[in-house]
Design an enzyme around this catalytic site. Structure first.
Site, PDB file in Angstrom:
ATOM      1  N   GLU A  79      -1.162  -1.108  -4.933  1.00  0.00           N
ATOM      2  CA  GLU A  79      -2.412  -0.373  -5.141  1.00  0.00           C
ATOM      3  C   GLU A  79      -2.267   0.567  -6.324  1.00  0.00           C
ATOM      4  O   GLU A  79      -1.281   1.290  -6.433  1.00  0.00           O
ATOM      5  CB  GLU A  79      -2.791   0.418  -3.880  1.00  0.00           C
ATOM      6  CG  GLU A  79      -4.180   1.031  -4.006  1.00  0.00           C
ATOM      7  CD  GLU A  79      -4.613   1.756  -2.746  1.00  0.00           C
ATOM      8  OE1 GLU A  79      -4.820   1.070  -1.732  1.00  0.00           O
ATOM      9  OE2 GLU A  79      -4.731   2.988  -2.788  1.00  0.00           O
TER      10      GLU A  79
ATOM     11  N   ASP B 272      -2.669   1.085   6.931  1.00  0.00           N
ATOM     12  CA  ASP B 272      -1.845   0.832   5.744  1.00  0.00           C
ATOM     13  C   ASP B 272      -1.346  -0.613   5.723  1.00  0.00           C
ATOM     14  O   ASP B 272      -1.209  -1.216   4.654  1.00  0.00           O
ATOM     15  CB  ASP B 272      -0.638   1.776   5.707  1.00  0.00           C
ATOM     16  CG  ASP B 272      -1.028   3.201   6.031  1.00  0.00           C
ATOM     17  OD1 ASP B 272      -1.121   3.999   5.108  1.00  0.00           O
ATOM     18  OD2 ASP B 272      -1.274   3.485   7.226  1.00  0.00           O
TER      19      ASP B 272
ATOM     20  N   ASP C 172       0.880  -1.164   0.000  1.00  0.00           N
ATOM     21  CA  ASP C 172       0.000   0.000   0.000  1.00  0.00           C
ATOM     22  C   ASP C 172       0.920   1.216   0.000  1.00  0.00           C
ATOM     23  O   ASP C 172       1.427   1.612   1.054  1.00  0.00           O
ATOM     24  CB  ASP C 172      -0.889  -0.017   1.249  1.00  0.00           C
ATOM     25  CG  ASP C 172      -1.871   1.148   1.259  1.00  0.00           C
ATOM     26  OD1 ASP C 172      -2.255   1.609   0.177  1.00  0.00           O
ATOM     27  OD2 ASP C 172      -2.235   1.609   2.362  1.00  0.00           O
TER      28      ASP C 172
END
Lengths: 177, 177
Positions: B68, B141, B7
């Protein structure tokens, strides 16, 4: 001072090396473009940019790297690629302990042409004149990379004075409090 | 398959390693966050992210890296940092020859919770349940990185079938023309 200018991009990443000091004639040591195929996976394209930039750093041993500051108000798809290519440039420089300076497109245009709204042709012809070249470097990304390096050589003294002033101010404040 | 989920972020870059196949219970091999100081120069922050991710790749030897996918419709300042951190993640993976997969936040949420509009808490609690953890990984996260890895394990079979179909279609077209 010797500066590598990088105009970041995934398809064409402009690179140019300029040597000199503010107020004296400048000298171009090299100019080119690192290209990556548009149909390659993004990770592989970033690896190709890394390899290309490493070659330029290895060959020319610059003391500073100037990268165009990326804004996201432009075209959405393009800007992400530009941000990713600029990350690779900043990473390569910082890994070698080289200071990275970011300049906006209008700062670069203003530095080399006198106006922040100059077009590609004006930037190209001023770069040609300042570096005493026979013709404007092509593509435009290559000329922009040289303009970035020139901008850095000219702006660096003022930027350094500003940083010293800020540091001195902080020290003074520290003493008072 | 063993997947490292990332992430991306400059201040906190979430990382999580999950092993398993679609339709079977999954196993978490590690979760954490690579942090960089907000007041450090951007180049140095990217170097710290690179070092951190290299450690994770070295320790866990994943076969895939899921990152991501960054969009630029969000906050302008944040998105540039996210794009730059994601570039480092994709670079580290591609340099090792590992396939990089990008998944959007809503694809990840839909994969683990069943709805693309799930909030952080829902994602965290589903990750906790799916990996049979004692508590949701923190910060968010870290949980998001695990969710990315899970999403990739579940979506990969369908993505592979799609890629094979596209490749087959291209071959057929090539034969006809």
């Amino acid at each position: 001072m010797r500066v590598l200018g990088v105009d970041p991009g995934l398809t064409r990443c402009g690179v140019g090396v300029v040597e000199g000091v503010a107020g004296r004639p400048l000298r171009m040591l090299g100019v080119g473009v690192v290209r990556t195929p548009a149909d390659a996976p993004i990770g592989d394209r970033l690896v190709l940019i890394e390899r290309g930039l490493e070659e330029w750093l290895e060959t020319h041993r610059p003391e500073f790297v100037a990268v165009e500051r990326v804004f996201s108000q432009h075209n959405v798809r393009t800007v992400m690629g530009t941000a990713q290519a600029s990350a690779v440039a900043m990473l390569c420089a910082a890994r070698r302990g080289l200071p990275v300076a970011l300049h906006t497109p209008s700062e670069v245009k203003a530095a080399v042409t006198g106006t922040g709204r100059a077009d590609k042709v004006q930037v190209g012809s001023m770069v040609t004149r300042l570096l005493r070249l026979d013709a404007p470097p092509k593509p435009a990304d290559a000329a922009d990379a040289l303009a970035l390096a020139i901008c850095h050589i000219w702006r660096a003294p003022a930027m350094n004075r500003l940083q010293q002033a800020v540091a001195a101010h902080r020290t003074t404040k520290g003493r008072i409090s």
